[in-house]
Design an enzyme around this catalytic site. Structure first.
Site, PDB file in Angstrom:
ATOM      1  N   ARG A  88      49.293  23.102  39.689  1.00  0.00           N
ATOM      2  CA  ARG A  88      49.910  22.888  38.076  1.00  0.00           C
ATOM      3  C   ARG A  88      49.533  21.379  37.509  1.00  0.00           C
ATOM      4  NH1 ARG A  88      53.916  26.814  36.727  1.00  0.00           N
ATOM      5  NH2 ARG A  88      54.426  28.165  38.680  1.00  0.00           N
ATOM      6  N   ARG A 127      59.154  42.119  23.227  1.00  0.00           N
ATOM      7  CA  ARG A 127      59.429  42.448  24.602  1.00  0.00           C
ATOM      8  C   ARG A 127      60.963  42.342  24.680  1.00  0.00           C
ATOM      9  NH1 ARG A 127      57.047  38.842  29.279  1.00  0.00           N
ATOM     10  NH2 ARG A 127      58.695  37.548  28.665  1.00  0.00           N
ATOM     11  N   ARG A 139      66.111  38.825  29.829  1.00  0.00           N
ATOM     12  CA  ARG A 139      66.109  37.419  30.525  1.00  0.00           C
ATOM     13  C   ARG A 139      66.535  36.235  29.628  1.00  0.00           C
ATOM     14  NH1 ARG A 139      60.233  36.395  33.270  1.00  0.00           N
ATOM     15  NH2 ARG A 139      60.804  34.552  32.628  1.00  0.00           N
TER      16      ARG A 139
END
Length: 193
Positions: A88, A127, A139
């Site tokens: 990352r 979504r 979420r």
């Protein structure tokens, strides 16, 4: 083939990873999954990671790198792998390169799915709406503000990684805004598959 996929959340990395796995028969190495497994197994690395997480700390690069090093020695990964969630940062990329070199290995390519961030935010909103319409829970981070924050953080991390791998001649960029099939064809072409 030893490969890393770069791109922000919602760029389609999961779909492309699945197609590459199907084509090459190599495993996806998710550092998150490896950490959870090591903790569940109470392995020495898992115990170290668990202690760090219980203190509210991020798991150190050294621990993650040790997990990756152990995993690439296992059957199935010796023919290649796709790294998911690691590296990352440039420091992690440098450590990964050094570890692979010690093992006599090297990355074959780094695939970056390039996307329009505003379009991704719209995708996420759609979504979330579709999920709500099905009566399923959405979420907590699937709202435009939280998603934009995730995208900005990802962009700050990915930009230096893209430059790092471009300097080494490993970066292959693909337009991730096209249809899944078109992105897959461009991905396979970029990887000479």
């Amino acid at each position: 083939m030893r490969l890393i996929l770069l791109g922000p959340p919602g760029a389609g990395k999961g779909k492309q990873t699945a197609r590459i796995i199907e084509r090459l028969g190599i495993p996806q190495l998710s550092t998150g999954d490896m950490l959870r497994s090591a903790v569940a197994a109470s392995s020495p690395i898992g115990l170290q990671a668990k202690a760090m997480m219980e203190r509210g700390e991020l798991v150190s690069d050294e621990i993650v790198l040790n997990l990756v090093a152990a995993r690439i020695q296992q059957p199935g990964a010796q023919r290649g792998f796709i790294l998911d969630g690691f590296p990352r940062t440039v420091a992690q990329a440098e450590a990964l390169d050094a570890m692979l070199e010690e093992e006599g290995l090297a990355l074959d390519a780094v695939l970056e799915l390039q996307v329009d961030l505003n379009a991704l935010i719209e995708r996420m909103a759609n979504r979330a709406a579709e999920t709500r319409a099905r009566g399923e829970p959405v979420r907590s981070d699937d709202n435009p503000d939280a998603f934009r924050t995730r995208l900005e953080a990802c962009g700050k991390q990915t930009l230096p990684l893209s430059a790092y791998y471009a300097e080494r001649g490993l970066l292959r960029s693909v337009d991730g805004m096209r249809s899944i099939g078109e992105v897959s064809r461009e991905t396979m072409s970029a990887l000479n598959l």
